[in-house]
Design a protein around this motif. Sequence first.
Motif, mmCIF file in Angstrom:
data_model
loop_
_atom_site.group_PDB
_atom_site.id
_atom_site.type_symbol
_atom_site.label_atom_id
_atom_site.label_comp_id
_atom_site.label_asym_id
_atom_site.label_seq_id
_atom_site.Cartn_x
_atom_site.Cartn_y
_atom_site.Cartn_z
ATOM 1 N N GLY A 144 0.814 -1.215 0.000
ATOM 2 C CA GLY A 144 0.000 0.000 0.000
ATOM 3 C C GLY A 144 0.843 1.260 0.000
ATOM 4 O O GLY A 144 0.561 2.207 -0.736
ATOM 5 N N ILE A 145 1.898 1.285 0.803
ATOM 6 C CA ILE A 145 2.785 2.446 0.865
ATOM 7 C C ILE A 145 3.473 2.641 -0.483
ATOM 8 O O ILE A 145 3.545 3.752 -1.017
ATOM 9 C CB ILE A 145 3.837 2.283 1.985
ATOM 10 C CG1 ILE A 145 3.169 2.286 3.358
ATOM 11 C CG2 ILE A 145 4.900 3.371 1.903
ATOM 12 C CD1 ILE A 145 2.482 3.558 3.745
ATOM 13 N N THR A 146 3.963 1.551 -1.058
ATOM 14 C CA THR A 146 4.650 1.623 -2.347
ATOM 15 C C THR A 146 3.718 2.124 -3.444
ATOM 16 O O THR A 146 4.072 3.018 -4.217
ATOM 17 C CB THR A 146 5.230 0.242 -2.729
ATOM 18 O OG1 THR A 146 6.148 -0.161 -1.713
ATOM 19 C CG2 THR A 146 5.932 0.288 -4.067
ATOM 20 N N ARG A 147 2.510 1.555 -3.505
ATOM 21 C CA ARG A 147 1.573 1.942 -4.559
ATOM 22 C C ARG A 147 1.034 3.353 -4.390
ATOM 23 O O ARG A 147 0.707 4.007 -5.373
ATOM 24 C CB ARG A 147 0.422 0.943 -4.631
ATOM 25 C CG ARG A 147 0.867 -0.383 -5.180
ATOM 26 C CD ARG A 147 -0.208 -1.353 -5.495
ATOM 27 N NE ARG A 147 -1.535 -0.956 -5.106
ATOM 28 C CZ ARG A 147 -2.586 -1.742 -5.116
ATOM 29 N NH1 ARG A 147 -2.451 -2.977 -5.478
ATOM 30 N NH2 ARG A 147 -3.764 -1.310 -4.745
ATOM 31 N N SER A 148 0.937 3.824 -3.151
ATOM 32 C CA SER A 148 0.378 5.152 -2.939
ATOM 33 C C SER A 148 1.336 6.257 -3.352
ATOM 34 O O SER A 148 0.907 7.359 -3.675
ATOM 35 C CB SER A 148 -0.016 5.348 -1.474
ATOM 36 O OG SER A 148 1.133 5.536 -0.668
ATOM 37 N N GLY A 149 2.635 5.974 -3.320
ATOM 38 C CA GLY A 149 3.611 6.984 -3.681
ATOM 39 C C GLY A 149 3.701 8.112 -2.672
ATOM 40 O O GLY A 149 4.232 9.179 -2.970
ATOM 41 N N THR A 150 3.201 7.917 -1.474
ATOM 42 C CA THR A 150 3.209 8.967 -0.462
ATOM 43 C C THR A 150 4.629 9.325 -0.028
ATOM 44 O O THR A 150 5.461 8.448 0.148
ATOM 45 C CB THR A 150 2.386 8.558 0.779
ATOM 46 O OG1 THR A 150 2.441 9.634 1.717
ATOM 47 C CG2 THR A 150 2.927 7.314 1.435
ATOM 48 N N PRO A 151 4.886 10.622 0.133
ATOM 49 C CA PRO A 151 6.190 11.038 0.648
ATOM 50 C C PRO A 151 6.223 11.061 2.184
ATOM 51 O O PRO A 151 7.235 11.410 2.779
ATOM 52 C CB PRO A 151 6.350 12.450 0.086
ATOM 53 C CG PRO A 151 4.952 12.968 0.023
ATOM 54 C CD PRO A 151 4.101 11.759 -0.342
ATOM 55 N N ALA A 152 5.137 10.672 2.834
ATOM 56 C CA ALA A 152 5.032 10.767 4.291
ATOM 57 C C ALA A 152 6.136 10.006 5.009
ATOM 58 O O ALA A 152 6.502 10.374 6.115
ATOM 59 C CB ALA A 152 3.671 10.272 4.752
ATOM 60 N N TRP A 207 -2.377 10.266 4.916
ATOM 61 C CA TRP A 207 -1.079 10.263 4.270
ATOM 62 C C TRP A 207 -1.032 11.464 3.328
ATOM 63 O O TRP A 207 -2.025 11.825 2.718
ATOM 64 C CB TRP A 207 -0.893 9.006 3.424
ATOM 65 C CG TRP A 207 -0.835 7.747 4.210
ATOM 66 C CD1 TRP A 207 -0.455 7.581 5.499
ATOM 67 C CD2 TRP A 207 -1.180 6.449 3.725
ATOM 68 N NE1 TRP A 207 -0.527 6.265 5.852
ATOM 69 C CE2 TRP A 207 -0.964 5.551 4.780
ATOM 70 C CE3 TRP A 207 -1.625 5.967 2.511
ATOM 71 C CZ2 TRP A 207 -1.194 4.205 4.651
ATOM 72 C CZ3 TRP A 207 -1.853 4.622 2.392
ATOM 73 C CH2 TRP A 207 -1.625 3.761 3.443
ATOM 74 N N GLN A 208 0.140 12.026 3.212
ATOM 75 C CA GLN A 208 0.284 13.133 2.270
ATOM 76 C C GLN A 208 0.487 12.568 0.879
ATOM 77 O O GLN A 208 1.268 11.655 0.673
ATOM 78 C CB GLN A 208 1.494 13.981 2.657
ATOM 79 C CG GLN A 208 1.381 14.601 4.029
ATOM 80 C CD GLN A 208 2.697 15.240 4.439
ATOM 81 O OE1 GLN A 208 3.744 14.988 3.857
ATOM 82 N NE2 GLN A 208 2.645 16.072 5.457
ATOM 83 N N GLN A 209 -0.220 13.130 -0.044
ATOM 84 C CA GLN A 209 -0.064 12.708 -1.441
ATOM 85 C C GLN A 209 1.093 13.463 -2.081
ATOM 86 O O GLN A 209 1.346 14.623 -1.758
ATOM 87 C CB GLN A 209 -1.348 12.990 -2.231
ATOM 88 C CG GLN A 209 -2.496 12.091 -1.832
ATOM 89 C CD GLN A 209 -2.164 10.647 -2.133
ATOM 90 O OE1 GLN A 209 -1.852 10.286 -3.243
ATOM 91 N NE2 GLN A 209 -2.249 9.808 -1.109
ATOM 92 N N PRO A 210 1.789 12.819 -2.995
ATOM 93 C CA PRO A 210 2.866 13.523 -3.693
ATOM 94 C C PRO A 210 2.303 14.682 -4.492
ATOM 95 O O PRO A 210 1.174 14.642 -4.965
ATOM 96 C CB PRO A 210 3.483 12.454 -4.608
ATOM 97 C CG PRO A 210 2.529 11.323 -4.634
ATOM 98 C CD PRO A 210 1.624 11.460 -3.458
#
Length: 190
Positions: A125-133, A184-187
Motif C-alpha cells: 500500500g505504501i509503495t503503490r500510494s507513492g506517499t512522501p510521508a 497520508w500526504q499525497q505527492p
Amino acid sequence: MDVRVERTRRALQAALFALAREHPLEDVTVADIVTRAGVNRSSFYQHYSDKETLLADALDAAAEQAGADLPTVAEPLAGPPQALFDYLVHLDENAEVYRRELGPHGSAVVMARLRGRLDSIVQEGITRSGTPAFEGVPLDIVGAGITGLALGVIEAWLARDPRPPVSTAADWVWRMLLGPGGSWQQPDAD
C-alpha cells in the motif's frame, strides 16, 4: 493440488478451528484433531509438523471463507475500507480464539503469520500510494511500525470487556493507521 490432499487439509483445519473455539490450543491434542477430522494420525503428520502451523492455516482459511480478506490500501480513503471492517467482523466472531492466540501466551506461529500478512499489505500500500510521508525511512521499517500498531490496537480491542463494536474497532485501527496528521500526504502533482 490433489483433491484428496486438499480435502484432508481442509478437514484438519476445520477440526482444529472448531476445537480452538472450545479449548486453548495447549489443551488440544493431535488425537483430538484427527478424531474430529475423521482422519488417521499419520495424515496429520503428512500435512503438518505441528498444531500451531495447522491453526495458522485454519485461521487463514476461516478468514477467507468469511470473505474477510485483509485490505489492500493504495491511497488514503475517507474512512476504513470495507475489507478492514469485514476482517474485524471475522475477528469479533472468533474473539476467544484470537484473544488466546494473539495474547501473551499465544501462538508465535499464528502471530508471525498475521504479522507477515499485514506487513506485506502495508508495504504494498505504501509503495503503490507513492506517499512522501515516510520519505527517508526504509520500507521494511515503515511496514513493521504500521503492522505493530495495527496488531496492538486489535489485541487491545479484543482484550476489552465488554468489547466495543466492530465499527468502533475499525475506527480505532483506521485513526491509528492515519496518524496524527489525519491522512497520508499525497505527492505533489508536477
